[in-house]
Design a protein around this motif. Sequence first.
Motif, PDB file in Angstrom:
ATOM      1  N   ARG A 159      42.413  18.317  23.829  1.00  8.03           N
ATOM      2  CA  ARG A 159      43.940  17.340  24.827  1.00  8.03           C
ATOM      3  C   ARG A 159      43.278  16.222  24.044  1.00  8.03           C
ATOM      4  NH1 ARG A 159      43.502  17.259  30.486  1.00  8.03           N
ATOM      5  NH2 ARG A 159      45.123  17.323  31.380  1.00  8.03           N
ATOM      6  N   ALA A 160      44.581  15.351  24.238  1.00 13.36           N
ATOM      7  CA  ALA A 160      45.335  14.424  24.311  1.00 13.36           C
ATOM      8  C   ALA A 160      45.995  13.939  25.215  1.00 13.36           C
ATOM      9  CB  ALA A 160      45.169  13.484  22.671  1.00 13.36           C
TER      10      ALA A 160
ATOM     11  N   SER B  70      50.860 -11.562  39.787  1.00  7.92           N
ATOM     12  CA  SER B  70      50.122 -11.505  40.350  1.00  7.92           C
ATOM     13  C   SER B  70      49.299 -10.365  39.383  1.00  7.92           C
ATOM     14  CB  SER B  70      49.114 -11.158  41.149  1.00  7.92           C
ATOM     15  OG  SER B  70      49.956  -9.766  41.669  1.00  7.92           O
ATOM     16  N   PRO B  71      48.065  -9.763  38.732  1.00  8.89           N
ATOM     17  CA  PRO B  71      47.861  -8.782  37.965  1.00  8.89           C
ATOM     18  C   PRO B  71      48.572  -7.305  39.011  1.00  8.89           C
ATOM     19  CG  PRO B  71      45.436 -10.056  38.048  1.00  8.89           C
ATOM     20  CD  PRO B  71      47.169 -10.965  39.178  1.00  8.89           C
ATOM     21  N   ILE B  72      48.486  -7.148  39.279  1.00 12.48           N
ATOM     22  CA  ILE B  72      48.881  -5.898  40.071  1.00 12.48           C
ATOM     23  C   ILE B  72      50.564  -5.578  40.607  1.00 12.48           C
ATOM     24  CG2 ILE B  72      46.869  -5.708  41.470  1.00 12.48           C
ATOM     25  CD1 ILE B  72      48.198  -6.426  43.987  1.00 12.48           C
ATOM     26  N   ASP B  73      51.254  -6.721  40.533  1.00 14.49           N
ATOM     27  CA  ASP B  73      52.382  -7.116  40.279  1.00 14.49           C
ATOM     28  C   ASP B  73      53.321  -6.960  38.874  1.00 14.49           C
ATOM     29  OD1 ASP B  73      53.075  -7.960  42.876  1.00 14.49           O
ATOM     30  OD2 ASP B  73      52.563 -10.208  42.368  1.00 14.49           O
ATOM     31  N   GLN B  74      52.645  -7.441  37.614  1.00 14.22           N
ATOM     32  CA  GLN B  74      53.139  -7.188  36.426  1.00 14.22           C
ATOM     33  C   GLN B  74      52.365  -7.586  35.046  1.00 14.22           C
ATOM     34  OE1 GLN B  74      56.752  -9.622  34.856  1.00 14.22           O
ATOM     35  NE2 GLN B  74      55.420 -10.819  34.368  1.00 14.22           N
ATOM     36  N   THR B  75      52.349  -5.707  34.029  1.00 13.02           N
ATOM     37  CA  THR B  75      51.459  -6.217  33.339  1.00 13.02           C
ATOM     38  C   THR B  75      52.070  -6.679  32.001  1.00 13.02           C
ATOM     39  OG1 THR B  75      49.795  -5.133  32.454  1.00 13.02           O
ATOM     40  CG2 THR B  75      50.904  -3.522  33.194  1.00 13.02           C
ATOM     41  N   ARG B  76      53.803  -6.353  32.065  1.00  9.14           N
ATOM     42  CA  ARG B  76      54.482  -5.861  31.156  1.00  9.14           C
ATOM     43  C   ARG B  76      54.544  -4.944  30.603  1.00  9.14           C
ATOM     44  NH1 ARG B  76      56.869 -11.374  31.017  1.00  9.14           N
ATOM     45  NH2 ARG B  76      55.550 -13.138  31.007  1.00  9.14           N
ATOM     46  N   VAL B  77      54.166  -4.670  29.161  1.00 14.09           N
ATOM     47  CA  VAL B  77      53.631  -3.673  28.438  1.00 14.09           C
ATOM     48  C   VAL B  77      52.409  -3.425  27.858  1.00 14.09           C
ATOM     49  CG1 VAL B  77      53.881  -1.686  26.024  1.00 14.09           C
ATOM     50  CG2 VAL B  77      56.172  -3.490  27.056  1.00 14.09           C
ATOM     51  N   ASP B  78      52.236  -2.486  28.485  1.00 14.34           N
ATOM     52  CA  ASP B  78      50.679  -1.775  28.407  1.00 14.34           C
ATOM     53  C   ASP B  78      50.321  -0.354  28.114  1.00 14.34           C
ATOM     54  OD1 ASP B  78      47.626  -2.506  27.984  1.00 14.34           O
ATOM     55  OD2 ASP B  78      48.513  -4.747  28.047  1.00 14.34           O
ATOM     56  N   LEU B  79      48.770   0.041  27.880  1.00 14.58           N
ATOM     57  CA  LEU B  79      48.440   1.109  27.482  1.00 14.58           C
ATOM     58  C   LEU B  79      47.501   1.839  29.094  1.00 14.58           C
ATOM     59  CD1 LEU B  79      47.804   4.008  26.173  1.00 14.58           C
ATOM     60  CD2 LEU B  79      45.693   3.116  25.309  1.00 14.58           C
ATOM     61  N   LEU B  80      48.529   2.693  30.031  1.00  7.76           N
ATOM     62  CA  LEU B  80      48.161   2.525  31.148  1.00  7.76           C
ATOM     63  C   LEU B  80      46.376   3.359  30.783  1.00  7.76           C
ATOM     64  CD1 LEU B  80      47.637   2.538  34.716  1.00  7.76           C
ATOM     65  CD2 LEU B  80      49.443   3.621  34.275  1.00  7.76           C
ATOM     66  N   GLN B  81      47.029   4.762  30.503  1.00  9.51           N
ATOM     67  CA  GLN B  81      45.899   5.709  30.162  1.00  9.51           C
ATOM     68  C   GLN B  81      45.775   6.012  28.475  1.00  9.51           C
ATOM     69  OE1 GLN B  81      44.812   9.066  33.850  1.00  9.51           O
ATOM     70  NE2 GLN B  81      47.480   8.309  33.534  1.00  9.51           N
ATOM     71  N   GLY B  82      45.270   6.872  27.729  1.00  9.46           N
ATOM     72  CA  GLY B  82      44.705   7.163  26.937  1.00  9.46           C
ATOM     73  C   GLY B  82      42.995   7.480  26.953  1.00  9.46           C
ATOM     74  N   PHE B  83      43.183   9.465  26.901  1.00  9.78           N
ATOM     75  CA  PHE B  83      42.071   9.520  26.623  1.00  9.78           C
ATOM     76  C   PHE B  83      41.891  10.828  25.904  1.00  9.78           C
ATOM     77  CE2 PHE B  83      43.721  11.036  30.722  1.00  9.78           C
ATOM     78  CZ  PHE B  83      43.136  12.323  30.060  1.00  9.78           C
ATOM     79  N   VAL B  84      40.919  10.999  25.117  1.00  8.64           N
ATOM     80  CA  VAL B  84      40.349  12.498  24.463  1.00  8.64           C
ATOM     81  C   VAL B  84      39.459  13.021  25.416  1.00  8.64           C
ATOM     82  CG1 VAL B  84      40.285  13.971  22.784  1.00  8.64           C
ATOM     83  CG2 VAL B  84      41.482  11.835  22.885  1.00  8.64           C
ATOM     84  N   ASP B  85      39.962  14.673  25.725  1.00  8.34           N
ATOM     85  CA  ASP B  85      38.920  15.557  26.349  1.00  8.34           C
ATOM     86  C   ASP B  85      39.001  17.108  25.763  1.00  8.34           C
ATOM     87  OD1 ASP B  85      40.722  17.352  26.878  1.00  8.34           O
ATOM     88  OD2 ASP B  85      40.951  16.284  29.040  1.00  8.34           O
ATOM     89  N   VAL B  86      37.201  17.329  25.525  1.00  2.00           N
ATOM     90  CA  VAL B  86      36.997  19.072  25.101  1.00  2.00           C
ATOM     91  C   VAL B  86      36.813  19.749  26.579  1.00  2.00           C
ATOM     92  CG1 VAL B  86      34.687  17.858  24.343  1.00  2.00           C
ATOM     93  CG2 VAL B  86      35.435  19.845  23.065  1.00  2.00           C
ATOM     94  N   ARG B  87      37.289  21.243  25.813  1.00  5.19           N
ATOM     95  CA  ARG B  87      36.648  22.053  27.228  1.00  5.19           C
ATOM     96  C   ARG B  87      35.722  23.239  27.123  1.00  5.19           C
ATOM     97  NH1 ARG B  87      39.574  26.703  29.076  1.00  5.19           N
ATOM     98  NH2 ARG B  87      41.455  26.272  27.807  1.00  5.19           N
ATOM     99  N   LEU B  88      35.051  22.920  27.560  1.00 11.03           N
ATOM    100  CA  LEU B  88      34.110  24.366  26.556  1.00 11.03           C
ATOM    101  C   LEU B  88      34.081  25.060  27.997  1.00 11.03           C
ATOM    102  CD1 LEU B  88      31.116  22.378  26.139  1.00 11.03           C
ATOM    103  CD2 LEU B  88      32.899  22.932  24.276  1.00 11.03           C
ATOM    104  N   GLY B  89      33.926  26.175  27.398  1.00 13.77           N
ATOM    105  CA  GLY B  89      33.278  27.517  28.683  1.00 13.77           C
ATOM    106  C   GLY B  89      34.876  28.122  29.123  1.00 13.77           C
ATOM    107  N   GLU B  90      35.126  28.766  29.899  1.00 14.36           N
ATOM    108  CA  GLU B  90      36.627  29.956  31.004  1.00 14.36           C
ATOM    109  C   GLU B  90      37.656  29.142  31.450  1.00 14.36           C
ATOM    110  OE1 GLU B  90      37.229  31.806  28.811  1.00 14.36           O
ATOM    111  OE2 GLU B  90      35.089  31.641  27.451  1.00 14.36           O
TER     112      GLU B  90
END
Length: 453
Positions: free
Chosen positions: A102-103, A120-140
Motif C-alpha cells: 500500500r502507498a 509561525s510554522p503551525i500557521d503556514q507551511t505553503r505547499v508541502d508533503l504532509l504524509q507519504g509512506f509505503v507499507d506491506v501487510r503480512l498475515g491475515e
Amino acid sequence: MLAAAPAAARSGEPWEPPTLTTTRYDEDWSNLADPAARTGRWTEDLKYIPLGDDAYLSTGAELRLRNEAYRDNQWGGGPAPNDGYLWMRFVPHADLHVGRVRAFVQPIAAYAVGVRPAASPIDQTRVDLLQGFVDVRLGEAKTGDAAGTGITLRAGRQMLSLGTERLVGTRYGPNVPLAFDGARALVSLDGVKLSLLAVRPVQPGPGTFDDRRSRSKSLWGAYATIPGIGLDLYYLGYRNNAAKFGGRSGRELRHSIGARSFGTAGDWHWNVEGAAQFGHFAGDRISAWTLGTEVGRRFPQAPFAPDAVLRVNVISGDRRRGDGRLNTFNALFPKGKYFGELSPVGPTNIISVNPRVGASVGGGVTASLAGMAYWRYARADGVYDVPGNLVRAAGASRARFIGREVEATLAWQATPELELSTSLSAFMPGTFIRQTGPAKTIGLLGLEANFRF
C-alpha cells in the motif's frame, strides 16, 4: 477486483462506512467492491476505484477555512494581543492498494492571512508533503485490526495518533498538523493491537517543499491496545538535544510509561490515563508524572440527549530549583487545542478541573458549554503553553490559581461532507497571572467551515 469477498458480504451484516478521522489512512473502503454495499452517494466512486485484480485506489480531501479573532491574547502581553487572522488548509490524499502493498500520499497547502507579527510554522507551511509512506501487510489481519494475526511494516512520513493524544497526537486543531518521519510496525495478535515506532518529528518550513525532519528530537516506543477490555499500555522514549526548562538548556533523555482505561457501562463512559516519566536533563534526574480522568454520563431519554462530562488533570511541575531533580512533566507531542479552542495554558505543571455538557439540538446541530479552572501544581515552576514553552515564570509569586475559563461551541453538520462551527471563549486571569505580568481577560471567537470526504 479484490480476490476475497468483502467482510460484510461474507457475514451478511450491513456494512457501515468508516468514520472520517484525522488519520485518513485508517479508513478502509474495500467493502465498496461489493455493489450491494453502495448507497449511491457521489463520494463512493472516489472512495473505491478498482484498478484490476487485487488493486484499488481510494481518494479524499479536506478543505478547511478557520477564522480566529483574539482580544488581549496572552493576557494582553503578546506582540499582537488583538490579532485576527484566517487559516486556509487544503489536504487531498490518495491511498493505493495493490495486494498486500500500500502507498499513501497526502500533500498539504496551508496558508495564513493576517497573522501578526508573522505567521509561525503551525500557521503556514505553503505547499508541502504532509504524509507519504509505503507499507506491506503480512498475515491475515487488516492494518490496525485487533482481530486475527498479522503485521504491517510502514516507512515514510506519517501522522501519529496514540490513544487520546495526551502524549502523541496529530496537532489537527492548528492550521499545520504534525507529522513524523520514520518507521512503524503495526502488529495484530488476536485481540491486541501493538504499535512499534521509531520516528523524528517534521519541522514545517516557511516556504514550499522545505519541511524537514528534526535533527534534535526523536521518539521511539511501543503502544499496545486491548479493545476488548478497554486498556492501553505504553512505553515512549524521547530525546531532545536542545531542550529548555526553567531558563536552562541542555540535552534531555526522557522515558514515559503509562496506562489508559476506557470504556462504557450503560449510559456511563470513562477515560482514565496515568503516566510516569524518568530520565535525565542537563545532568539532573527526571521524575515527573500525570493523571488524567474523564467520567461522563449520557441522558438519552432527556430533551436534546445531553452528555455531562467531568475532566480532572493533575500534571507535575518542578518543586524545587537546584536540587538535581527535574519534576516538570513533558507532554511530548500532544493534541493542538488541548483544553479547548482557547488553550493559553498547556499540560505542564497544572491542576485543571473541566466540567462540560454537550447536547444534540436537532437537525444536525450540536452544542456544548464548558468551564475550566487551572492551578499550578508546583509553586517553584511557572506556566507553560501547549507546545511546552514557558509563558510565565514563577518569579516571586506563591499563588497557585492561574485562572478560569468558559467556552461555548455550536456545530452544524449541514451535509455529510460539510460542517460549520463556531466557538466563543473567555479566560479570566487568577492571582498568579495578576502577580507576574499583564492580566487582562483573553477573548476568542472562532468560525470554521470544513468540507471533507
